[in-house]
Design a protein around this motif. Structure first.
Motif, PDB file in Angstrom:
ATOM      1  N   VAL A 171     -36.205  23.602 -19.182  1.00 59.55           N
ATOM      2  CA  VAL A 171     -35.221  23.426 -18.119  1.00 59.55           C
ATOM      3  C   VAL A 171     -34.089  24.434 -18.298  1.00 59.55           C
ATOM      4  N   LYS A 221     -35.067  27.828 -17.041  1.00 63.20           N
ATOM      5  CA  LYS A 221     -35.049  27.909 -15.576  1.00 63.20           C
ATOM      6  C   LYS A 221     -33.625  28.059 -15.055  1.00 63.20           C
ATOM      7  N   LEU A 222     -32.719  27.280 -15.594  1.00 61.79           N
ATOM      8  CA  LEU A 222     -31.328  27.352 -15.167  1.00 61.79           C
ATOM      9  C   LEU A 222     -30.701  28.687 -15.534  1.00 61.79           C
ATOM     10  N   GLN A 223     -31.109  29.258 -16.659  1.00 62.40           N
ATOM     11  CA  GLN A 223     -30.532  30.525 -17.099  1.00 62.40           C
ATOM     12  C   GLN A 223     -30.760  31.628 -16.071  1.00 62.40           C
ATOM     13  N   TYR A 242     -30.708  31.346 -12.812  1.00 63.90           N
ATOM     14  CA  TYR A 242     -29.697  31.191 -11.764  1.00 63.90           C
ATOM     15  C   TYR A 242     -28.316  31.620 -12.269  1.00 63.90           C
ATOM     16  N   SER A 245     -24.035  29.897  -9.344  1.00 59.68           N
ATOM     17  CA  SER A 245     -25.219  29.411 -10.072  1.00 59.68           C
ATOM     18  C   SER A 245     -25.763  28.152  -9.406  1.00 59.68           C
ATOM     19  N   ALA A 246     -24.871  27.227  -9.080  1.00 62.12           N
ATOM     20  CA  ALA A 246     -25.281  25.991  -8.406  1.00 62.12           C
ATOM     21  C   ALA A 246     -25.858  26.304  -7.024  1.00 62.12           C
ATOM     22  N   TYR A 268     -29.418  27.704  -7.491  1.00 56.48           N
ATOM     23  CA  TYR A 268     -30.290  26.597  -7.875  1.00 56.48           C
ATOM     24  C   TYR A 268     -30.606  25.715  -6.667  1.00 56.48           C
TER      25      TYR A 268
END
Length: 117
Positions: free
Chosen positions: A2, A5-7, A9, A39-40, A43
Motif C-alpha cells: 500500500v 502505491k501511495l508513494q 501519488y 497527492s490526495a 489518489y
C-alpha cells in the motif's frame, strides 16, 4: 504494498510542486500542504474515478464525480483545495490550460483555408 502505491501519488505531487511552485516565493509549509492535497487528488482520481460522491451499502450503490467541476485539478475537492492554497495562481493556470482551436474554412471552390488560433 500500500505504501508503494501511495508513494507514486506523492512523487507525482512532489514533481508538480517542485517544477511549478518552487520559485513562487511561498513558504515550505504552504508548499507541503499543497503537495499533500495534490497527492490526495491524484489518489482520488485514480481510485475513485474523480471522487466518490455517494455510497449506499444496502443494495449497493456508488456515485462518482464525473468531472462536473471542470476536470483536471478541479475534479476533486483536494485539487480545488490545492488551487485555493496556491497564492501564486500557478496551479489555477495548470487547472485551466489554454485551449487552442482549429478552424477550417471550406468553400465551394477548390480553395481550402486553415486558421489555427
Amino acid at each position: 504494498p500500500v505504501a508503494a502505491k501511495l508513494q507514486g501519488y506523492i512523487d507525482d505531487a512532489n514533481l508538480l510542486v517542485s517544477e511549478t511552485l518552487a520559485s513562487s516565493g511561498q513558504s515550505n509549509a504552504r508548499l507541503k500542504l499543497i503537495e499533500k492535497n495534490l497527492s490526495a487528488h491524484f489518489y482520488t482520481v485514480a481510485i475513485e474515478r474523480g471522487g466518490l460522491t455517494q455510497k449506499t451499502i444496502g443494495e449497493s450503490q456508488e456515485s462518482y464525480n464525473a468531472n462536473t467541476r471542470g476536470g483536471g485539478l478541479k475534479s476533486t475537492r483536494f485539487g480545488e483545495q490545492a488551487i485555493a492554497m496556491d497564492a501564486s495562481g500557478k496551479l489555477n493556470a495548470v487547472a485551466e490550460p489554454s485551449r487552442k482551436a482549429l478552424f477550417r474554412v471550406v468553400s465551394s471552390e477548390t480553395n481550402e483555408g486553415v486558421v489555427s488560433c
